[in-house]
Design a protein around this motif. Structure first.
Motif, PDB file in Angstrom:
ATOM      1  N   UNK A 246       0.864  -1.188   0.000  1.00 22.21           N
ATOM      2  CA  UNK A 246       0.000   0.000   0.000  1.00 22.21           C
ATOM      3  C   UNK A 246       0.900   1.237   0.000  1.00 22.21           C
ATOM      4  N   UNK A 247       1.599   1.475  -1.086  1.00 19.15           N
ATOM      5  CA  UNK A 247       2.513   2.622  -1.121  1.00 19.15           C
ATOM      6  C   UNK A 247       1.774   3.932  -1.266  1.00 19.15           C
ATOM      7  N   UNK A 248       2.418   4.997  -0.874  1.00 19.52           N
ATOM      8  CA  UNK A 248       1.882   6.333  -1.121  1.00 19.52           C
ATOM      9  C   UNK A 248       2.333   6.757  -2.502  1.00 19.52           C
ATOM     10  N   UNK A 249       1.395   6.850  -3.423  1.00 16.30           N
ATOM     11  CA  UNK A 249       1.723   7.222  -4.800  1.00 16.30           C
ATOM     12  C   UNK A 249       0.858   8.388  -5.233  1.00 16.30           C
ATOM     13  N   UNK A 260      -6.212  10.451   2.245  1.00 17.54           N
ATOM     14  CA  UNK A 260      -5.055   9.930   2.954  1.00 17.54           C
ATOM     15  C   UNK A 260      -5.461   9.038   4.112  1.00 17.54           C
ATOM     16  N   UNK A 261      -6.589   9.375   4.754  1.00 14.34           N
ATOM     17  CA  UNK A 261      -7.058   8.557   5.872  1.00 14.34           C
ATOM     18  C   UNK A 261      -7.389   7.130   5.419  1.00 14.34           C
ATOM     19  N   UNK A 266      -5.807   1.433   5.377  1.00 14.72           N
ATOM     20  CA  UNK A 266      -5.499   0.201   4.669  1.00 14.72           C
ATOM     21  C   UNK A 266      -4.083  -0.270   5.000  1.00 14.72           C
ATOM     22  N   UNK A 267      -3.158   0.678   5.096  1.00 14.47           N
ATOM     23  CA  UNK A 267      -1.779   0.301   5.420  1.00 14.47           C
ATOM     24  C   UNK A 267      -1.698  -0.286   6.829  1.00 14.47           C
TER      25      UNK A 267
END
Length: 283
Positions: A246-249, A260-261, A266-267
């Motif tokens: 679950x990367x931030x992309x 973002x929440x 999920x992360x």
């Protein structure tokens, strides 16, 4: 049309390329009822007895594509492949499990398919039969489209190595329904290769294998001893898996980014499930 052998089914697909094979039909009928699929013809696979059982072959379990999730969830099967049995038991109400099949899960390849991360973690191989005979396709290649089904080809079986070691499937259900996975994680030990296998489902269109995280945690385990690691290593593994899956992309132009929440939730869920599953297989 209701063929009684795989050969008859393949010949029917050759004669009617627009036809759609159907076994349990749990996902297909949803598509038909919603109007997203209008098959010109259906080829029922329910009379092909050879698709419904399983056998042992050279250290593998070979599961017929028509094996139902209800059958895969029974105790005798759980002794064989416990993570797959647990995934099968969690896949919806009994009415669904009684007709849904292993092969149907693979062909539909829905992101929430519970058996898919288990098959990915276990490096399953899919047996496909068509006009040119039977071939073997790694499950990851089939699901990613690297080696898709060919014209008039059927999924007839799934070959899974028997690891004879602990394995676990865990999931958290989401808003899509009480049994539809928001996140799922499958972890298995492979003592012969001194490796941990992991796959994360429902967070992407296909199950994800965090290979770097697998390699890192495999190196932390004392394989000749108690096969235990400390809580800090379990915590780090969960975070490693979550960061990989679950990367931030950045969202592509023209698309609405997820809050973002939502991504953070999920992360955290992936990290918690991966940590818990690892602890269970090592306990």
């Amino acid at each position: 049309m209701m063929p009684e052998t795989v050969e008859e089914a393949v010949n029917a697909l050759v004669a009617m390329p627009e036809a759609v094979p159907v076994a349990g039909g749990t996902d297909l009928m949803v598509a038909v009822n919603s109007g997203t699929l209008r098959p010109a013809a259906l080829i029922g696979l329910g009379r092909i007895a050879g698709l419904r059982g399983w056998e042992y072959r050279d250290g593998h379990a070979v599961l017929g594509a028509g094996l139902t999730l209800a059958r895969a969830g029974r105790p005798d099967f759980a002794a064989l492949i416990p993570a797959l049995a647990e995934a099968a038991r969690s896949a919806g109400p009994s009415q669904t499990r009684n007709v849904a099949t292993i092969g149907g899960n693979l062909v539909t390849a829905a992101r929430h398919g519970d058996t898919l991360p288990v098959l990915a973690a276990l490096d399953a191989v899919v047996l496909c039969t068509g006009p040119d005979g039977t071939r073997e396709v790694p499950v990851g290649h089939l699901l990613t489209g690297m080696d898709p089904l060919r014209p008039a080809e059927l999924v007839v079986a799934v070959k899974i190595p028997l690891l004879h070691a602990p394995q676990v499937f865990l999931k958290v259900s989401g808003r899509g329904g009480p049994s539809r996975a928001e996140v799922s994680v499958a972890i298995a030990l492979d003592p012969a290769r001194r490796a941990v296998r992991c796959a994360v489902g429902a967070v992407a269109p296909i199950p994800l294998r965090p290979l770097d995280a697998e390699g890192w945690v495999s190196g932390c385990i004392e394989w000749d001893g108690t096969r235990t690691i400390g809580p800090d290593a379990c915590q780090a593994f969960g975070e490693y898996v979550a960061a990989a899956c679950v990367p931030e992309t950045e969202q592509p132009p023209g698309q609405v980014a997820e809050p973002k929440s939502t991504v953070d939730h999920r992360r955290r869920t992936v990290a918690a499930l991966a940590r818990r599953a690892l602890g269970r297989v090592l306990s």
